[in-house]
Scaffold this active site. Structure first.
Site, short mmCIF file in Angstrom:
data_model
loop_
_atom_site.label_atom_id
_atom_site.label_comp_id
_atom_site.label_asym_id
_atom_site.label_seq_id
_atom_site.Cartn_x
_atom_site.Cartn_y
_atom_site.Cartn_z
N ASP A 37 0.29 -1.70 0.13
CA ASP A 37 0.10 -0.05 0.34
C ASP A 37 0.57 1.75 -0.11
O ASP A 37 0.28 2.77 0.53
CB ASP A 37 -0.84 0.12 1.09
CG ASP A 37 -2.62 -1.21 1.19
OD1 ASP A 37 -1.96 -2.26 0.04
OD2 ASP A 37 -2.80 -1.24 2.08
N GLY A 157 -1.13 -1.48 10.54
CA GLY A 157 -2.74 -2.13 9.94
C GLY A 157 -2.03 -3.52 9.00
O GLY A 157 -2.02 -4.85 9.01
N CYS A 158 -2.01 -2.44 7.63
CA CYS A 158 -1.89 -3.18 6.85
C CYS A 158 -0.48 -4.27 6.74
O CYS A 158 -0.71 -5.79 5.77
CB CYS A 158 -2.50 -2.52 5.77
SG CYS A 158 -4.04 -2.15 5.49
N VAL A 159 0.21 -3.42 6.69
CA VAL A 159 1.41 -4.35 7.07
C VAL A 159 1.78 -5.57 8.43
O VAL A 159 1.79 -6.92 8.15
CB VAL A 159 2.75 -3.62 7.83
CG1 VAL A 159 3.99 -4.18 7.58
CG2 VAL A 159 2.89 -2.50 6.46
N SER A 162 -0.64 -8.42 6.72
CA SER A 162 -0.33 -8.92 6.15
C SER A 162 0.74 -9.55 6.70
O SER A 162 1.35 -11.51 5.53
CB SER A 162 0.82 -8.21 4.90
OG SER A 162 -0.72 -7.58 4.67
#
Length: 220
Positions: A37, A157-159, A162
């Site tokens: 992202d 969040g997204c890290v 993942s």
């Protein structure tokens, strides 16, 4: 591969160590790169950015160049919702502004300095994890990847999502601490510490580069 220092107290670190957390995984087998992202909207503090995201993007340019020289499989992610919001979900209910990240919105485009090369995989997702509901795990498996080096945002969040999924799917995650960023430093540091204890390795870009052949670094 020593872990990166974090803001956790010595007492906290000692407790985790005593209980057996934080063991190093190392770079094993074929390595792939995942850039999560790093898009225009997350580079802009007026939209979804702030904190230490811009310097993390700048550091990732070196990481990406190195990965390309070494022939690592490279994947990038974007959050992309349908123009009409037909794929709205609980994530977008919690953060409604995410619905504006549509295919042709410039905010959802990968930042120019990290633009994908031909053959690099661009994952479109509508939840934090790069792996949830996407073919990314199968793509890495087809490339023979065992270790996934991770850059991107946001750390908390997204890290984090993942990295957790990568570990659960059998990949060895290595988070590059100065190539991930968050809009607030507190969550960034806390999540680096927690990931290093439970999910994968957390090291600096310099520490990663020290493990690579000198000829590679000269070429980069």
């Amino acid at each position: 591969m020593p872990p990166i220092e974090t803001s956790a107290s010595e007492q906290d670190s000692a407790l985790y160590h005593r209980q057996g957390f934080g063991r190093s995984l190392g770079l094993v087998g074929k390595v792939g790169l995942l850039i999560v992202d790093f898009v225009n909207g997350f580079a802009d503090p007026q939209q979804f950015g702030g904190g230490n995201i811009p310097p993390a993007i700048a550091r990732t340019t070196t990481l990406l160049a190195t990965a390309r020289k070494l022939g690592w499989p490279v994947a990038h992610t974007r959050i992309v919702f349908a123009d009409d919001g037909a794929d709205a979900n609980i994530f977008s209910e919690k953060v409604p502004s995410m619905l504006g990240l549509t295919e042709h919105n410039p905010a959802s485009a990968i930042v120019p300095e990290l633009a994908p090369d031909p053959g690099e995989y661009v994952v479109r997702k509508t939840v934090p994890s790069a792996f949830a509901g996407t073919p990314l795990a199968s793509w890495y498996a087809a490339q023979g990847v065992q270790t996934v080096v991770v850059a991107g945002c946001v750390t908390s969040g997204c890290v984090r999502a993942s990295v957790l999924d990568a570990m659960q799917l059998g990949f060895r995650p290595v988070v590059i601490a100065d190539c991930v960023g968050d809009r607030a430093i507190g969550p960034h540091e806390a999540n680096l510490f927690d990931m290093s204890q439970k999910c994968g390795d957390v090291i600096t870009l310099d520490a990663l580069l020290e493990q690579l052949p000198p000829a590679t670094l000269e070429a980069c």
